[in-house]
Design a protein around this motif. Structure first.
Motif, PDB file in Angstrom:
ATOM      1  N   ARG A 258       0.820  -1.202   0.000  1.00  0.00           N
ATOM      2  CA  ARG A 258       0.000   0.000   0.000  1.00  0.00           C
ATOM      3  C   ARG A 258       0.862   1.262   0.000  1.00  0.00           C
ATOM      4  O   ARG A 258       0.559   2.244  -0.697  1.00  0.00           O
ATOM      5  N   LEU A 259       1.932   1.268   0.787  1.00  0.00           N
ATOM      6  CA  LEU A 259       2.790   2.443   0.842  1.00  0.00           C
ATOM      7  C   LEU A 259       3.479   2.679  -0.500  1.00  0.00           C
ATOM      8  O   LEU A 259       3.641   3.828  -0.936  1.00  0.00           O
ATOM      9  N   THR A 260       3.867   1.602  -1.163  1.00  0.00           N
ATOM     10  CA  THR A 260       4.438   1.748  -2.502  1.00  0.00           C
ATOM     11  C   THR A 260       3.401   2.305  -3.468  1.00  0.00           C
ATOM     12  O   THR A 260       3.703   3.177  -4.294  1.00  0.00           O
ATOM     13  N   GLU A 261       2.172   1.807  -3.371  1.00  0.00           N
ATOM     14  CA  GLU A 261       1.107   2.326  -4.231  1.00  0.00           C
ATOM     15  C   GLU A 261       0.920   3.829  -4.028  1.00  0.00           C
ATOM     16  O   GLU A 261       0.750   4.593  -4.986  1.00  0.00           O
ATOM     17  N   PHE A 281      14.348   7.117  -7.190  1.00  0.00           N
ATOM     18  CA  PHE A 281      14.567   7.319  -5.760  1.00  0.00           C
ATOM     19  C   PHE A 281      13.496   6.594  -4.950  1.00  0.00           C
ATOM     20  O   PHE A 281      13.791   5.996  -3.902  1.00  0.00           O
ATOM     21  N   VAL A 282      12.250   6.660  -5.409  1.00  0.00           N
ATOM     22  CA  VAL A 282      11.174   5.916  -4.732  1.00  0.00           C
ATOM     23  C   VAL A 282      11.521   4.433  -4.694  1.00  0.00           C
ATOM     24  O   VAL A 282      11.405   3.756  -3.653  1.00  0.00           O
ATOM     25  N   ASN A 283      11.971   3.914  -5.817  1.00  0.00           N
ATOM     26  CA  ASN A 283      12.304   2.495  -5.873  1.00  0.00           C
ATOM     27  C   ASN A 283      13.458   2.148  -4.947  1.00  0.00           C
ATOM     28  O   ASN A 283      13.409   1.139  -4.220  1.00  0.00           O
ATOM     29  N   VAL A 300      10.595   3.203   8.754  1.00  0.00           N
ATOM     30  CA  VAL A 300       9.827   3.241   7.512  1.00  0.00           C
ATOM     31  C   VAL A 300       9.364   4.665   7.214  1.00  0.00           C
ATOM     32  O   VAL A 300       9.506   5.172   6.092  1.00  0.00           O
ATOM     33  N   ALA A 301       8.821   5.337   8.231  1.00  0.00           N
ATOM     34  CA  ALA A 301       8.319   6.691   8.034  1.00  0.00           C
ATOM     35  C   ALA A 301       9.440   7.650   7.654  1.00  0.00           C
ATOM     36  O   ALA A 301       9.288   8.491   6.758  1.00  0.00           O
ATOM     37  N   ASP A 302      10.588   7.532   8.322  1.00  0.00           N
ATOM     38  CA  ASP A 302      11.703   8.430   8.026  1.00  0.00           C
ATOM     39  C   ASP A 302      12.231   8.214   6.603  1.00  0.00           C
ATOM     40  O   ASP A 302      12.527   9.174   5.878  1.00  0.00           O
ATOM     41  N   VAL A 303      12.369   6.956   6.215  1.00  0.00           N
ATOM     42  CA  VAL A 303      12.900   6.661   4.885  1.00  0.00           C
ATOM     43  C   VAL A 303      11.939   7.160   3.804  1.00  0.00           C
ATOM     44  O   VAL A 303      12.338   7.857   2.855  1.00  0.00           O
ATOM     45  N   LEU A 304      10.662   6.830   3.922  1.00  0.00           N
ATOM     46  CA  LEU A 304       9.716   7.211   2.875  1.00  0.00           C
ATOM     47  C   LEU A 304       9.436   8.707   2.881  1.00  0.00           C
ATOM     48  O   LEU A 304       9.233   9.311   1.814  1.00  0.00           O
ATOM     49  N   ALA A 305       9.441   9.324   4.062  1.00  0.00           N
ATOM     50  CA  ALA A 305       9.229  10.778   4.116  1.00  0.00           C
ATOM     51  C   ALA A 305      10.348  11.531   3.417  1.00  0.00           C
ATOM     52  O   ALA A 305      10.143  12.657   2.939  1.00  0.00           O
ATOM     53  N   ALA A 428       6.722  -2.813  -9.714  1.00  0.00           N
ATOM     54  CA  ALA A 428       5.631  -3.725 -10.061  1.00  0.00           C
ATOM     55  C   ALA A 428       5.757  -5.061  -9.341  1.00  0.00           C
ATOM     56  O   ALA A 428       4.772  -5.803  -9.230  1.00  0.00           O
ATOM     57  N   GLU A 429       6.942  -5.375  -8.839  1.00  0.00           N
ATOM     58  CA  GLU A 429       7.115  -6.597  -8.056  1.00  0.00           C
ATOM     59  C   GLU A 429       6.568  -6.426  -6.643  1.00  0.00           C
ATOM     60  O   GLU A 429       6.384  -7.413  -5.926  1.00  0.00           O
ATOM     61  N   ARG A 430       6.292  -5.178  -6.262  1.00  0.00           N
ATOM     62  CA  ARG A 430       5.835  -4.899  -4.900  1.00  0.00           C
ATOM     63  C   ARG A 430       4.349  -4.548  -4.848  1.00  0.00           C
ATOM     64  O   ARG A 430       3.684  -4.769  -3.856  1.00  0.00           O
TER      65      ARG A 430
END
Length: 593
Positions: A258-261, A281-283, A300-305, A428-430
């Motif tokens: 879901r977070l990847t989406e 960078f997202v990948n 997770v929050a720090d990395v994705l933020a 797409a693998e995620r």
């Protein structure tokens, strides 16, 4: 049985003689030890300066401070602590005076185990951007059994917290190299971690830290609403609002899919953001979490933020002339996207097999042919991963056939398309988010736009089955030693594979060449993406194209000054106990001088 950890003392010198000379040098069990008489006390330290190994007996002592004369590193003589963080602390040793004779025990007084010491030094190297310290830390940590994943985690955590602009090239390089560690030999794994950590430290040097936004107190917001909020905030370039939404999604317990989406949908609302870097960078951020774990919400929050500011501020390709003139490619994309739900619905339950000649259609000079091929495939049940895989092959083929008559900077044009397509395939693998089809279309449009860089195409080598694989590897090495040997590098790779050479050995050789040079951001990306695409394929011709492309791209950018390799070599030699100040020999030679 109890272990006797009482230090064993060795006779060194009469105290009167030491008092007269002020210092002496001895070797105990292969360790060179400098013994000083200063202010009425006897002190013993390792004779190798921990900075670069210069003999400390050639230094000076004043007011309890030992100074190395090579780079002027200073140490508190009684405990060995340095005044200069770039130098590291020097080992000190127990001393005794018995019947007028000085004795020294060769077991250093250490306040912490070696692994803990190198963890601390890694943090110092990152904080102060000291490459020699980072190189020593990478070597020291792996030599002391620390898992590379832990080193990656420390580097990633530092990078996402200490750069206000968020995820950048340094973190991307670190994760890309971590992905390829299994391809490398032991020493090159250390080189890889050092190179990645040095890039992260360099990205953060002098930059303001990142200050976090907080998640909303609301914990029961449906994912669809969070997705809408996130897209809207990115759309209006409100990075702070988007970050709050993302952190709320993490706090609500949504997992990797879901977070990847959430991220890839916003990353494909506009075309080919920042020439593909934003999506890559997202990948890489999600790949980093795959390696260090999605189990820690704060991490997770720090990395994705760290991705949000880049998404919100990225350049949008539909705003450029190349996507509007002479063909309005952005409008063609929007027409396809307007039909996307219907196309996906039409393919529901169908099984798509890539038809013969599909790659050639993606390489066509007519954009209508490209769009028709993609829409027909989606209608036929092609998944995002299947289409991204096909587009990735077309993109890497552009690199393998890049004409060297083009401007040098145009290597990056074909490179960006390839690494972007590779990133879409990885995403797409995620997640199976329908929005990812937009990424596939973006990549295919860029394959079309890059067509002039294959006019005429460089001949793609197929290799000589009678070649000697060892000789081909040597030819590859020599190609990297000389400027402009692009075709020679590609031919050597093709010969090696045609003659039955092991592709794992070839990837290791390419990796070594990558890591001994002052490699730039794009070349790291090119190697990693080419190796990943190679590994994901069974067809020998496709696998060859991937590694030929990597070798050609690398050869176009080599050789370099190799200053980073010099730093790594110094660090490795120091930790082996060798001298690097111009004298040969190890501990015994150092003690004898």
């Amino acid at each position: 049985m109890a272990v006797d950890d009482t230090p064993t003392f060795h006779e060194v010198v009469p105290l009167d003689e030491l008092r007269e000379t002020g210092r002496t040098l001895t070797a105990v069990d292969g360790t060179p030890i400098a013994v000083f008489h200063h202010e009425g006390e006897v002190r013993a330290v390792n004779n190798r300066c921990p900075h670069m190994g210069f003999p400390l007996t050639e230094g000076s002592v004043e007011e309890g401070v030992l100074t190395c004369h090579w780079h002027h590193a200073r140490f508190e003589l009684s405990c060995g602590d340095t005044f200069d963080p770039w130098a590291d602390d020097v080992d000190t040793y127990p001393v005794e005076v018995r019947d007028g004779v000085v004795y020294v025990a060769p077991e250093p007084r250490r306040s912490e185990p070696p692994a803990e010491h190198w963890r601390s030094r890694l943090d110092d190297g990152l904080e102060q951007d000291i490459r020699l310290v980072l190189a020593k830390s990478a070597v020291g940590l792996l030599d002391n059994g620390v898992d590379p994943g832990e080193v990656l985690d420390r580097g990633v955590r530092f990078g996402v917290r200490n750069r206000a602009d968020g995820w950048g090239s340094g973190l991307t390089i670190l994760v890309a190299l971590a992905n390829r560690l299994p391809d490398l030999d032991e020493q090159d794994r250390k080189r890889a971690l050092y190179q990645g950590l040095a890039e992260v430290a360099g990205d953060c040097a002098g930059e303001p830290p990142k200050f976090d936004q907080e998640a909303f107190d609301a914990a029961d917001v449906p994912f669809e609403r969070l997705l809408a909020w996130f897209r809207e905030n990115v759309e209006v370039r409100d990075a702070d609002g988007a970050e709050r939404v993302l952190r709320t999604a993490v706090a609500a317990g949504y997992g990797p899919e879901r977070l990847t989406e959430l991220l890839v949908t916003a990353a494909t609302d506009h075309r080919y953001l920042d020439t593909g870097h934003a999506f890559d960078f997202v990948n890489k951020a999600t790949e980093a979490l795959d390696r260090v774990g999605w189990d820690d919400d704060e991490r997770v929050a720090d990395v994705l933020a760290s991705l949000v500011r880049g998404l919100a501020t990225a350049r949008r390709a539909e705003e450029t002339s190349s996507w509007r003139q002479p063909v309005d490619l952005a409008a063609m994309c929007e027409d396809t996207f307007d039909r996307l739900d219907d196309l996906v619905a039409a393919g529901e339950g169908a099984t798509w097999t890539e038809p013969d000649g599909f790659t050639d259609r993606l390489l066509a000079e007519d954009p209508e042919t490209v769009f028709e091929a993609l829409e027909t495939a989606i209608r036929g049940g092609a998944s995002v991963e299947q289409l991204a895989r096909a587009v990735s092959l077309a993109a890497v083929t552009r690199v393998a056939r890049f004409a060297t008559s083009n401007e040098f900077a145009d290597w990056n044009t074909v490179h960006h398309t390839f690494t972007f397509a590779n990133a879409v395939q990885r995403a797409a693998e995620r997640t199976d988010a329908t929005a990812l089809y937009r990424g596939v279309v973006d990549a295919a449009v860029n394959v079309y736009l890059d067509r002039f860089l294959n006019t005429p195409p460089a001949p793609e080598p197929t290799g000589d089955p009678d070649a000697d694989p060892a000789a081909a590897l040597e030819e590859l090495r020599l190609a990297f030693e000389q400027q402009g040997k692009v075709e020679a590098a590609g031919g050597a790779v093709a010969d090696f594979l045609a003659a039955g050479g092991d592709s794992e050995r070839l990837k290791a050789a390419l990796g070594n060449a990558l890591l001994v040079e002052d490699t730039d951001f794009h070349t790291f990306q090119a190697y990693e993406a080419a190796c990943r695409q190679h590994d994901a394929r069974d067809d020998p011709a496709e696998r060859r194209t991937c590694l030929v492309a990597a070798a050609r791209y690398m050869a176009a950018h080599y050789p370099t000054r190799r200053s980073r390799e010099q730093t790594f070599s110094i660090a490795a030699r120091l930790l082996r106990g060798e001298r690097v100040d111009g004298a040969d020999g190890g501990a015994a030679a150092g003690a004898a001088e």
